[in-house]
Design a protein around this motif. Sequence first.
Motif, PDB file in Angstrom:
ATOM      1  N   ARG A   1      -9.537  10.894  16.734  1.00  0.00           N
ATOM      2  CA  ARG A   1      -8.365  10.048  16.931  1.00  0.00           C
ATOM      3  C   ARG A   1      -8.241   9.949  18.440  1.00  0.00           C
ATOM      4  N   TRP A   2      -8.469   8.758  18.969  1.00  0.00           N
ATOM      5  CA  TRP A   2      -8.752   8.662  20.409  1.00  0.00           C
ATOM      6  C   TRP A   2      -8.019   7.490  21.046  1.00  0.00           C
ATOM      7  N   ALA A   3      -7.576   7.710  22.288  1.00  0.00           N
ATOM      8  CA  ALA A   3      -7.029   6.658  23.139  1.00  0.00           C
ATOM      9  C   ALA A   3      -7.478   6.919  24.567  1.00  0.00           C
ATOM     10  N   ASP A   4      -7.470   5.886  25.398  1.00  0.00           N
ATOM     11  CA  ASP A   4      -7.956   6.064  26.764  1.00  0.00           C
ATOM     12  C   ASP A   4      -6.884   6.596  27.713  1.00  0.00           C
ATOM     13  N   THR A   5      -5.667   6.856  27.199  1.00  0.00           N
ATOM     14  CA  THR A   5      -4.668   7.626  27.941  1.00  0.00           C
ATOM     15  C   THR A   5      -4.000   8.566  26.933  1.00  0.00           C
ATOM     16  N   ASP A   6      -3.183   9.487  27.435  1.00  0.00           N
ATOM     17  CA  ASP A   6      -2.441  10.370  26.533  1.00  0.00           C
ATOM     18  C   ASP A   6      -0.961   9.973  26.466  1.00  0.00           C
ATOM     19  N   ALA A   7      -0.663   8.706  26.759  1.00  0.00           N
ATOM     20  CA  ALA A   7       0.725   8.247  26.742  1.00  0.00           C
ATOM     21  C   ALA A   7       1.271   8.121  25.322  1.00  0.00           C
ATOM     22  N   GLU A   8       0.421   7.735  24.368  1.00  0.00           N
ATOM     23  CA  GLU A   8       0.874   7.539  22.990  1.00  0.00           C
ATOM     24  C   GLU A   8       0.433   8.681  22.084  1.00  0.00           C
ATOM     25  N   ILE A   9      -0.859   9.005  22.092  1.00  0.00           N
ATOM     26  CA  ILE A   9      -1.364  10.136  21.313  1.00  0.00           C
ATOM     27  C   ILE A   9      -2.238  11.003  22.207  1.00  0.00           C
ATOM     28  N   HIS A  10      -2.488  12.218  21.767  1.00  0.00           N
ATOM     29  CA  HIS A  10      -3.400  13.120  22.455  1.00  0.00           C
ATOM     30  C   HIS A  10      -4.741  13.094  21.722  1.00  0.00           C
TER      31      HIS A  10
ATOM     32  N   ASP B   1     -10.994  -0.208  24.757  1.00  0.00           N
ATOM     33  CA  ASP B   1      -9.786  -0.264  25.584  1.00  0.00           C
ATOM     34  C   ASP B   1      -8.579  -0.174  24.646  1.00  0.00           C
ATOM     35  N   THR B   2      -7.637   0.718  24.972  1.00  0.00           N
ATOM     36  CA  THR B   2      -6.480   0.935  24.085  1.00  0.00           C
ATOM     37  C   THR B   2      -5.175   0.742  24.866  1.00  0.00           C
ATOM     38  N   PRO B   3      -4.749  -0.494  25.089  1.00  0.00           N
ATOM     39  CA  PRO B   3      -3.537  -0.743  25.884  1.00  0.00           C
ATOM     40  C   PRO B   3      -2.257  -0.459  25.097  1.00  0.00           C
ATOM     41  N   ASP B   4      -1.200  -0.116  25.800  1.00  0.00           N
ATOM     42  CA  ASP B   4       0.180  -0.152  25.290  1.00  0.00           C
ATOM     43  C   ASP B   4       0.355   0.505  23.920  1.00  0.00           C
ATOM     44  N   GLY B   5      -0.007   1.780  23.829  1.00  0.00           N
ATOM     45  CA  GLY B   5       0.234   2.528  22.602  1.00  0.00           C
ATOM     46  C   GLY B   5      -0.825   2.379  21.532  1.00  0.00           C
ATOM     47  N   CYS B   6      -1.904   1.669  21.812  1.00  0.00           N
ATOM     48  CA  CYS B   6      -2.987   1.514  20.837  1.00  0.00           C
ATOM     49  C   CYS B   6      -3.892   2.741  20.822  1.00  0.00           C
ATOM     50  N   TRP B   7      -4.600   2.943  19.731  1.00  0.00           N
ATOM     51  CA  TRP B   7      -5.599   4.003  19.623  1.00  0.00           C
ATOM     52  C   TRP B   7      -6.568   3.674  18.502  1.00  0.00           C
ATOM     53  N   VAL B   8      -7.578   4.495  18.314  1.00  0.00           N
ATOM     54  CA  VAL B   8      -8.582   4.246  17.279  1.00  0.00           C
ATOM     55  C   VAL B   8      -8.871   5.532  16.514  1.00  0.00           C
ATOM     56  N   VAL B   9      -9.322   5.361  15.290  1.00  0.00           N
ATOM     57  CA  VAL B   9      -9.853   6.451  14.476  1.00  0.00           C
ATOM     58  C   VAL B   9     -11.334   6.166  14.254  1.00  0.00           C
ATOM     59  N   VAL B  10     -12.189   7.162  14.497  1.00  0.00           N
ATOM     60  CA  VAL B  10     -13.636   7.002  14.357  1.00  0.00           C
ATOM     61  C   VAL B  10     -14.111   7.900  13.223  1.00  0.00           C
ATOM     62  N   GLU B  11     -14.802   7.296  12.246  1.00  0.00           N
ATOM     63  CA  GLU B  11     -15.278   8.033  11.082  1.00  0.00           C
ATOM     64  C   GLU B  11     -16.753   7.727  10.832  1.00  0.00           C
ATOM     65  N   VAL B  12     -17.426   8.685  10.205  1.00  0.00           N
ATOM     66  CA  VAL B  12     -18.847   8.556   9.889  1.00  0.00           C
ATOM     67  C   VAL B  12     -19.063   9.058   8.468  1.00  0.00           C
ATOM     68  N   ARG B  13     -20.018   8.443   7.769  1.00  0.00           N
ATOM     69  CA  ARG B  13     -20.463   8.998   6.491  1.00  0.00           C
ATOM     70  C   ARG B  13     -21.974   8.837   6.391  1.00  0.00           C
ATOM     71  N   ALA B  14     -22.570   9.530   5.410  1.00  0.00           N
ATOM     72  CA  ALA B  14     -24.021   9.522   5.265  1.00  0.00           C
ATOM     73  C   ALA B  14     -24.375   9.489   3.783  1.00  0.00           C
TER      74      ALA B  14
ATOM     75  N   SER C   1     -26.738   5.951   7.042  1.00  0.00           N
ATOM     76  CA  SER C   1     -25.450   6.354   7.608  1.00  0.00           C
ATOM     77  C   SER C   1     -24.628   5.110   7.920  1.00  0.00           C
ATOM     78  N   GLN C   2     -23.363   5.351   8.225  1.00  0.00           N
ATOM     79  CA  GLN C   2     -22.436   4.251   8.465  1.00  0.00           C
ATOM     80  C   GLN C   2     -21.275   4.770   9.295  1.00  0.00           C
ATOM     81  N   VAL C   3     -20.692   3.884  10.098  1.00  0.00           N
ATOM     82  CA  VAL C   3     -19.545   4.262  10.924  1.00  0.00           C
ATOM     83  C   VAL C   3     -18.394   3.293  10.655  1.00  0.00           C
ATOM     84  N   ARG C   4     -17.179   3.818  10.726  1.00  0.00           N
ATOM     85  CA  ARG C   4     -15.987   2.992  10.523  1.00  0.00           C
ATOM     86  C   ARG C   4     -15.015   3.239  11.677  1.00  0.00           C
ATOM     87  N   LEU C   5     -14.480   2.145  12.224  1.00  0.00           N
ATOM     88  CA  LEU C   5     -13.465   2.217  13.271  1.00  0.00           C
ATOM     89  C   LEU C   5     -12.170   1.613  12.749  1.00  0.00           C
TER      90      LEU C   5
END
Length: 406
Positions: A117-126, A86-99, A156-160
């Motif tokens: 680079r992801w958010a659950d709306t397009d109000a802050e980022i696309h 959940d990304t309220p009020d201008g929040c967003w996340v970056v999702v990365e993977v390595r192996a 493998s590994q994931v980073r948020l």
Amino acid sequence: MTLGAAPARHVLFTAWRGTDLARGSHQGCEVRDGALVLTEPAGTLAYDDPYAGRRRPARYEWSAWLSPEVPHAFGATSLLPSWNVDTPDGCWVVVEVRAADESPEGRRWSPWFTLARWADTDAEIHATSLPGQAGDTAKVDTDVVEALNGTAWAASQVRLTLVRPVGSTARPRVRLVGLMASAVPCGAPAEVSPGGRAWGVELPVPAYSQQLHRDAFRRWDRGGRSWCSPTTTSMLLAFHDRLPPAEEYAWVDERVPQPFVVQAARRVFDHAYGGAGNWAFNAAYAGRPGTCAFVTRLRSLTEAESFLAAGLPLGATVSFPEEGLTGAGYATDGHLLTIVGFTADGDVICNDPASHGIARTDEVRVVYDRAEFERVWLGSAGGVVYVVHPDDVPLPAPDDPTEPNW
């Protein structure tokens, strides 16, 4: 002549849900009330959204979670993350993977690859994937990291990275992170899977046709003719009574049929890819509060039957030439449809949003030959499925607990 055994189909899905996210490494975030949240920013960053028309980068605070290393008992050649955030009020996340591959000196880790680079709306980022990431041993293909030149990964590994505007008190809320590692052959098995556990089961999944929006809303992947994925995702959500509330798609003209499908297409749209078919973005959209959603690969229709028998329809990715799937009436380089059941003889009952190219919901339900369907599903994207289930609906037990793929 004795035929050799079919090549192994290796798939490992690892998920961190709720309190599982207390594992791994944390920078400025912790688990509270069953979810990972940003607590104290670890630093700041600038981001200039290339799809927003801003004149200068905006400033953000960030924190980060690093998963435990995930060992594979096989050499993985493909990685695909999932997330429910959940990304309220201008929040967003970056999702990365390595192996990592193994060497006499130990594990050799790849660089980090950015998948979203992801958010659950397009109000802050696309929301966007990041094209152009490739090296000698790996490349990013929109939503998947693929090994190159015979590389096989042992871990493998994931980073948020959790992001919010500088000075904000809003908190991204991470409820699930998943990582699929796989090594599957290019083709489908020569023999069709036997199955039987869900023969005669058909779930009452609502029928939605992407053709109802053909040539409309063309800014998102040329309109409905390309919306097989968000239409499939909407069918899965509707079955579980988890469609978004009407106020979320009130911007769609009330005369438009199935406006929640338009909402889904907008929310899953990957601006770099230019399409609504990003697998991970569709799962992220479907993973609404109270719902878990992720992408994995299944090894056979026998495994798919476990989900149908448990009351869980699936989204499935197929591709085939003209006449490659009897009754479809089209050819495709990549298409999503919904598996809603099996006939008494084991053939596959689908809600196919292509609806024979006709803009009518009564054209959506179709029965496909089991052997043909398994071939165009396993032999194209390697058995990729969308799994969507409410938090209170348990998943079936994996067929292979030593290598669980869900």
